[in-house]
Design a protein around this motif. Structure first.
Motif, short mmCIF file in Angstrom:
data_model
loop_
_atom_site.label_atom_id
_atom_site.label_comp_id
_atom_site.label_asym_id
_atom_site.label_seq_id
_atom_site.Cartn_x
_atom_site.Cartn_y
_atom_site.Cartn_z
N GLY A 203 0.77 -1.24 0.00
CA GLY A 203 0.00 0.00 0.00
C GLY A 203 0.80 1.29 0.00
N THR A 204 2.09 1.21 -0.30
CA THR A 204 2.95 2.38 -0.11
C THR A 204 2.54 3.58 -0.98
OG1 THR A 204 4.73 0.83 0.37
CG2 THR A 204 5.34 3.14 0.09
N PHE A 205 2.28 3.35 -2.28
CA PHE A 205 1.89 4.48 -3.13
C PHE A 205 0.58 5.13 -2.66
CE2 PHE A 205 4.69 3.07 -6.82
CZ PHE A 205 5.39 4.26 -6.88
N PRO A 206 -0.49 4.36 -2.45
CA PRO A 206 -1.73 4.99 -1.97
C PRO A 206 -1.57 5.68 -0.62
CG PRO A 206 -2.20 2.81 -2.85
CD PRO A 206 -0.71 2.94 -2.79
N ILE A 207 -0.81 5.07 0.29
CA ILE A 207 -0.65 5.66 1.63
C ILE A 207 0.14 6.96 1.55
CG2 ILE A 207 0.43 5.34 3.90
CD1 ILE A 207 -0.26 2.32 3.61
N GLU A 208 1.23 6.97 0.80
CA GLU A 208 2.02 8.20 0.67
C GLU A 208 1.19 9.30 0.00
OE1 GLU A 208 5.19 9.05 1.75
OE2 GLU A 208 5.05 7.19 2.90
N ALA A 209 0.39 8.93 -1.00
CA ALA A 209 -0.46 9.92 -1.67
C ALA A 209 -1.50 10.47 -0.70
CB ALA A 209 -1.14 9.28 -2.88
N ALA A 210 -2.09 9.60 0.10
CA ALA A 210 -3.10 10.05 1.07
C ALA A 210 -2.49 10.96 2.12
CB ALA A 210 -3.75 8.84 1.73
N MET A 211 -1.27 10.64 2.55
CA MET A 211 -0.58 11.50 3.52
C MET A 211 -0.30 12.88 2.92
SD MET A 211 1.98 8.78 5.41
CE MET A 211 2.70 9.99 6.52
N MET A 212 0.08 12.91 1.64
CA MET A 212 0.28 14.19 0.97
C MET A 212 -1.03 14.96 0.88
SD MET A 212 2.73 13.26 -2.25
CE MET A 212 4.18 12.25 -2.04
N ALA A 213 -2.09 14.26 0.50
CA ALA A 213 -3.39 14.91 0.33
C ALA A 213 -3.87 15.53 1.64
CB ALA A 213 -4.41 13.89 -0.18
N ALA A 214 -3.65 14.81 2.75
CA ALA A 214 -4.09 15.29 4.06
C ALA A 214 -3.04 16.16 4.74
CB ALA A 214 -4.43 14.11 4.96
N ASN A 215 -1.91 16.37 4.06
CA ASN A 215 -0.82 17.19 4.59
C ASN A 215 -0.30 16.65 5.93
OD1 ASN A 215 0.84 19.23 3.78
ND2 ASN A 215 -0.30 20.86 4.80
N ILE A 216 -0.19 15.32 6.01
CA ILE A 216 0.36 14.68 7.20
C ILE A 216 1.87 14.56 7.03
CG2 ILE A 216 0.41 12.57 8.58
CD1 ILE A 216 -2.50 12.07 7.68
N ALA A 217 2.64 15.19 7.90
CA ALA A 217 4.10 15.14 7.82
C ALA A 217 4.58 13.70 8.04
CB ALA A 217 4.72 16.07 8.85
N PRO A 218 5.53 13.22 7.23
CA PRO A 218 5.92 11.81 7.29
C PRO A 218 6.65 11.41 8.58
CG PRO A 218 7.36 13.02 5.80
CD PRO A 218 6.24 13.94 6.16
N GLY A 219 7.26 12.38 9.27
CA GLY A 219 8.04 12.04 10.46
C GLY A 219 7.35 12.29 11.78
N MET A 220 6.03 12.45 11.73
CA MET A 220 5.30 12.82 12.95
C MET A 220 5.24 11.71 13.99
SD MET A 220 2.04 15.07 11.78
CE MET A 220 1.49 15.15 13.48
N ASN A 221 5.28 10.45 13.53
CA ASN A 221 5.04 9.33 14.45
C ASN A 221 6.28 8.47 14.67
OD1 ASN A 221 2.22 9.91 14.83
ND2 ASN A 221 1.89 9.17 12.75
N ARG A 222 7.43 9.12 14.70
CA ARG A 222 8.67 8.37 14.95
C ARG A 222 9.64 9.26 15.72
NH1 ARG A 222 12.84 7.49 10.39
NH2 ARG A 222 14.15 8.12 12.14
N SER A 223 10.73 8.66 16.14
CA SER A 223 11.73 9.41 16.90
C SER A 223 13.00 9.57 16.07
CB SER A 223 12.05 8.71 18.22
OG SER A 223 12.51 7.40 17.98
N PHE A 224 13.89 10.44 16.52
CA PHE A 224 15.13 10.74 15.80
C PHE A 224 16.30 10.78 16.78
CE2 PHE A 224 11.51 12.93 13.91
CZ PHE A 224 11.51 12.39 12.62
N THR A 225 17.47 10.39 16.30
CA THR A 225 18.66 10.37 17.14
C THR A 225 18.93 11.72 17.78
OG1 THR A 225 19.68 8.58 15.86
CG2 THR A 225 21.16 9.97 17.12
#
Length: 391
Positions: A203-225
């Protein structure tokens, strides 16, 4: 904080997409090279780049760059860098990765070992100690050698940015999230247009497109070093970046995004991944063979990653698969199709030469992004927002 240089690696062949993304975030480009874009920013930029960029693989804080053709030069010039400005006395530091292209120094393990020794020597002199516990925050270092020029960056991301946090389970041969986002951005698709992926897999293409459509930032639900680098980045800057991302989410949109796959178990995985990403309500997933690819509306988009025959027995089925895909596409009046594949006879069996194709390296695999753009829809239809405003 003064302006610093940040390095954003990306897929080879997609540097222009990442450059545009960085500029849209408001940052000045310092340079573009094969597989990476360098830009100027500050501590806030580290947070925003990690959270907002869809096409970068990671964000590196540039520590320095110099020429070295011997290991003695590598040691001395690494030692000359102000490591104490980045790494506190209790910091855990190591050279996580070394890559060398067209350079006299080419052994990754030797480069890593010598650079670590040089860093230790510099920090010993600064902190007046012979031994470091290294029980604090992590500061992984990455180094690239290109034609004897050594570029060193400290990895702020940790796990690669393609790990959005929504795809715990994948189907076979998944396309990465960053590559999928980049390819969607190479097309004219927007949330007002239909999007169908007839080989959706996990589902990667549809999910990434939906996140773009809803303006959901890709790094919102993860942590960083770099979240633990309190000596360089105040915690508040991370909170501010997440709050900014939350404020930009669009909950009021209506889209037509669909994902099909012949394997029902894979479709279930895609639905699960979409739920994890918070976009399951924006995507219609269905078990469907590509020969049943139909849609009553016009001016839609197909963006997909068809099978390309990793195993010998799969290769035998590819001519008929691409032939069927091409036949189904020809029934979709006015639609556009975009497919990424490493299958060399894709155009032949699809039944049409691509208007454009773009060579893209997916890891070490050479692939082509075939583009079959259809006509633009008449302007009189307007956007969804315009139609609502006129009611």
């Amino acid at each position: 904080m003064d302006k610093v240089e940040l390095i954003a690696p990306c897929h080879f062949g997609l540097e222009a997409v990442l450059k545009r993304e960085i500029q849209d975030l408001g940052y000045e480009i310092a340079g573009v090279e094969d597989g990476r874009v360098t830009f100027y920013g500050d501590a806030e930029a580290v947070c925003r780049a990690n959270i907002f960029l869809r096409t970068a693989e990671r964000i590196l804080w540039k520590a320095g760059s110099f020429k070295a053709v011997t290991f003695d030069e590598l040691f001395e010039r690494t030692r000359a860098l102000p490591w104490e400005e980045f790494i506190p006395e209790d910091g855990k530091f190591w050279v996580a990765k070394a890559a060398s292209v067209k350079s006299k120094l080419f052994s990754p393990s030797d480069i890593q070992s010598i650079m670590k020794k040089a860093m230790v020597k510099r920090l010993q002199e600064h902190y007046h100690t012979e031994w470091f516990k290294e029980d604090g925050a992590s500061y992984p270092v990455r180094v690239f050698l290109m034609k004897d020029i050594v570029t060193i960056g400290i990895d702020t991301s940790g796990v690669s940015l393609h790990k959005r946090g929504y795809r715990e389970v994948s189907g076979t041969a998944p396309i990465t999230e960053t590559l999928a986002a980049s390819l969607i951005m190479l097309t004219p698709w927007n949330r007002e247009r239909i999007l169908v992926d007839p080989f959706c897999g996990s589902g990667t293409f549809p999910i990434e497109a939906a996140m773009m459509a809803a303006n959901i930032a890709p790094g919102m639900n993860r942590s960083f070093t770099a979240e633990s680098w309190t000596n360089l980045i105040a915690k508040k800057k991370w909170y501010d970046a997440v709050n900014e991302a939350n404020d930009l989410i669009r909950d009021d949109i209506e889209v037509d995004i669909q994902g099909y796959d012949v394997d029902d178990s894979v479709v279930r995985i895609a639905r699960q991944n979409a739920a994890e990403a918070g976009v399951e309500h924006l995507i219609h997933f269905q078990q469907r063979d590509v020969k049943e690819l139909r849609h009553p509306k016009k001016y839609g988009f197909i963006i997909t990653n068809p099978p390309y025959g990793e195993r010998l027995e799969e290769k035998e089925n590819l001519p008929q698969l691409y032939r069927t895909f091409g036949e189904s596409f020809r029934t979709l009046d006015s639609w556009s199709a975009y497919m990424i594949t490493s299958y060399e006879d894709a155009e032949r069996y699809f039944g049409r030469k691509a208007d454009k194709n773009r060579k893209i390296y997916n890891g070490m695999l050479k692939t082509y992004f075939y583009q079959f753009p259809g006509p633009r829809p008449p302007k009189r239809f307007g956007s969804q927002e315009e139609r609502k405003a006129n009611r």
